[in-house]
Motif scaffolding. Sequence first.
Motif, short mmCIF file in Angstrom:
data_model
loop_
_atom_site.label_atom_id
_atom_site.label_comp_id
_atom_site.label_asym_id
_atom_site.label_seq_id
_atom_site.Cartn_x
_atom_site.Cartn_y
_atom_site.Cartn_z
N ALA A 166 -34.01 -36.90 9.31
CA ALA A 166 -32.56 -36.94 9.12
C ALA A 166 -32.21 -37.33 7.69
O ALA A 166 -31.31 -36.75 7.08
N HIS A 167 -32.94 -38.29 7.13
CA HIS A 167 -32.71 -38.68 5.73
C HIS A 167 -32.99 -37.51 4.79
O HIS A 167 -32.23 -37.26 3.86
N ASP A 168 -34.09 -36.81 5.05
CA ASP A 168 -34.44 -35.65 4.22
C ASP A 168 -33.34 -34.58 4.32
O ASP A 168 -32.97 -33.98 3.31
N ALA A 169 -32.85 -34.35 5.51
CA ALA A 169 -31.79 -33.35 5.70
C ALA A 169 -30.53 -33.75 4.96
O ALA A 169 -29.87 -32.91 4.34
N ARG A 170 -30.19 -35.04 5.00
CA ARG A 170 -29.02 -35.52 4.25
C ARG A 170 -29.19 -35.31 2.75
O ARG A 170 -28.27 -34.89 2.06
N ARG A 171 -30.39 -35.62 2.24
CA ARG A 171 -30.65 -35.44 0.81
C ARG A 171 -30.55 -33.96 0.42
O ARG A 171 -29.97 -33.62 -0.61
N LEU B 161 -32.26 -30.01 13.54
CA LEU B 161 -33.20 -31.05 13.15
C LEU B 161 -34.29 -31.24 14.21
O LEU B 161 -35.48 -31.35 13.87
N ALA B 162 -33.91 -31.25 15.46
CA ALA B 162 -34.89 -31.41 16.55
C ALA B 162 -35.88 -30.25 16.54
O ALA B 162 -37.09 -30.46 16.72
N GLN B 163 -35.40 -29.05 16.30
CA GLN B 163 -36.30 -27.90 16.24
C GLN B 163 -37.25 -28.00 15.04
O GLN B 163 -38.44 -27.71 15.16
#
Length: 179
Positions: A81-86, A48-50
């Motif tokens: 982070a929300h986008d990654a969870r979705r 996510l950081a990258q």
Amino acid sequence: METLDETLALAAAGGDRAAFAALVTRHYDRIFALAWRLTGSRAEAEDLAQEICAALPHRLRGWRAEARFTTWLYRVVVNAAHDARRRAAARSRAADGWGNWELARQDAIAEDRAAQDWLAEAMSRLPAELRDTVALVLGEEMTQAEAGAVLGLSEGTIAWRMSEVKKRLRSMAAEEAKA
């Protein structure tokens, strides 16, 4: 004297690579730490950081300097982070759906195989003349007239034989269902 984040952000938004490098160097640990707290996974936080750092030059063009840079950056991390969870939830639902589809497909294959096995066994119990008729009409997809010509029989006899085959197969299935 250290340059303010807001000044660096404005310069980076304008294409200044040195300003962008300074921002990333200054805030990477903060981005990573928040991502880790939000994801609960070191590997996911690193990814996510990258992703955030790779998208940051584009995102900076939309920064309006209405809030402190760090406040805006935290919002970027939270949104990412929300986008990654979705995305993960969508992939999981898709994988579950695919898994269910595959299980249903395997069940259908097994049912077809069982039906074919039953039919082959039931056909072996039929008299040879009925098996010959079925082999030509259903197996070779001949018309009843064509099968009659091959067997030297009338079309009516072939029709009767096919009717007899159906009757006997239904009877066998009914007997097995009772057992």
